[in-house]
Design an enzyme around this catalytic site. Structure first.
Site, short mmCIF file in Angstrom:
data_model
loop_
_atom_site.label_atom_id
_atom_site.label_comp_id
_atom_site.label_asym_id
_atom_site.label_seq_id
_atom_site.Cartn_x
_atom_site.Cartn_y
_atom_site.Cartn_z
N SER A 40 0.84 -1.21 0.00
CA SER A 40 0.00 0.00 0.00
C SER A 40 0.88 1.25 0.00
O SER A 40 2.09 1.18 0.17
CB SER A 40 -0.92 0.02 1.24
OG SER A 40 -0.19 0.36 2.40
N SER A 42 0.79 3.78 2.20
CA SER A 42 0.71 4.49 3.48
C SER A 42 2.04 5.09 3.94
O SER A 42 2.06 5.96 4.80
CB SER A 42 0.16 3.58 4.56
OG SER A 42 1.08 2.55 4.89
N LYS A 102 4.92 0.99 9.67
CA LYS A 102 4.67 2.40 9.94
C LYS A 102 5.91 2.99 10.61
O LYS A 102 6.84 2.29 10.98
CB LYS A 102 3.46 2.60 10.87
CG LYS A 102 2.18 1.92 10.44
CD LYS A 102 1.53 2.57 9.23
CE LYS A 102 0.26 1.84 8.84
NZ LYS A 102 -0.30 2.37 7.57
N SER A 210 -3.35 6.49 5.56
CA SER A 210 -2.72 5.54 6.48
C SER A 210 -3.66 5.20 7.63
O SER A 210 -4.09 6.09 8.37
CB SER A 210 -1.41 6.12 7.02
OG SER A 210 -0.83 5.24 7.97
#
Length: 262
Positions: A40, A42, A102, A210
């Protein structure tokens, strides 16, 4: 008879070699480095869809999530080491069991808040300086065919998608790029979060795209992440492809091969 015996010996040696190879790969993946593919956007622009990296599992010690499917037979962490604020971390989602990646923003005891799209850490706004625009083509990206959000929307297929880029700096001087299209809604203006003991607060660098610690687990976010859910630190991108398949060599991003993750 001799030929049959030799054939049996050959099969046995082949099976033994395969078993050894699988065992070595399992040990390597469990104790040293785990491959991770970015599905993704994010973490744009630090990590792009199609980046392939190895996660350093020695960085923070080992928990039950260090083994595939969380099967390590112990609680807590062995050989534990504290992560540093600003690390890019792979962790196990506390509810759905997926692996997320993250940036670590809040340590145990920290307060974190978003105000007009900026991070307020322990009462101090993190400095952001303009760093031009992040530009990409508006098109389906990766095997999941995700389409990017654009500040200049609407953008037609094949058009230029623009996002404002800022360099954000943590206490201690660690800087990294963040993308933010607008400053509206809950994600850009949150209550104050106080990180509980033994937990961490994570944000994606692509702030408008996100699902992270700003969102509770009931709505697909991760909330505060327990220490035992940390899997490892992302240190270096080994390979990168912008296409739907790794075999589409014309979509390889050679400039991202062996690139350090900042």
């Amino acid at each position: 008879m001799a030929a049959k015996a030799e054939k049996k010996d050959g099969i046995f040696e082949t099976v033994k070699t395969v078993v050894y190879a699988v065992a070595i790969a399992a040990v390597f993946r469990t104790l040293l480095f785990q491959p991770f593919w970015i599905p993704s956007g994010s973490m744009k622009e630090t990590l792009l869809i199609g980046d392939f990296l190895f996660v350093n599992k020695m960085a923070y010690g080992y928990s039950r999530y260090s083994c595939p499917m969380g099967l390590c037979p112990f609680e807590g962490r062995l050989l534990a080491s504290e992560p540093e604020r600003g690390d890019v971390v792979v962790f196990r989602h506390p509810v759905n069991g997926s692996d997320f990646i993250k940036r670590l923003i809040g340590l145990p005891g920290d307060t974190v808040q978003m105000v007009d799209g900026k991070v307020v850490l322990n009462g101090q706004e993190l400095p952001q300086t303009p760093a031009g625009d992040f530009i990409e083509t508006y098109e389906p990206q990766g095997p999941m065919s995700n389409e990017p959000r654009c500040a200049n929307a609407p953008v037609g297929q094949g058009g230029t998608c623009i996002k404002p880029r800022m360099m954000e700096t943590l206490p201690g001087g660690h800087s990294y790029p963040v993308l933010n299209i607008d400053n509206g809604g809950f994600a850009d203006n949150t209550p104050v979060f106080t990180v509980p003991p033994g937990h961490y607060f994570f944000l994606g660098d692509n702030r408008d795209n996100s699902q992270d610690s700003r969102y509770g687990r009931a709505v697909g976010g991760v909330g505060f992440v327990p220490a035992e859910n940390l899997i490892g630190r992302a240190d270096r991108i080994m390979f990168s492809s912008a296409g739907k398949s790794l075999f589409f060599f014309w979509t390889w991003r050679a400039d991202r091969f062996f690139k350090a993750v900042q």
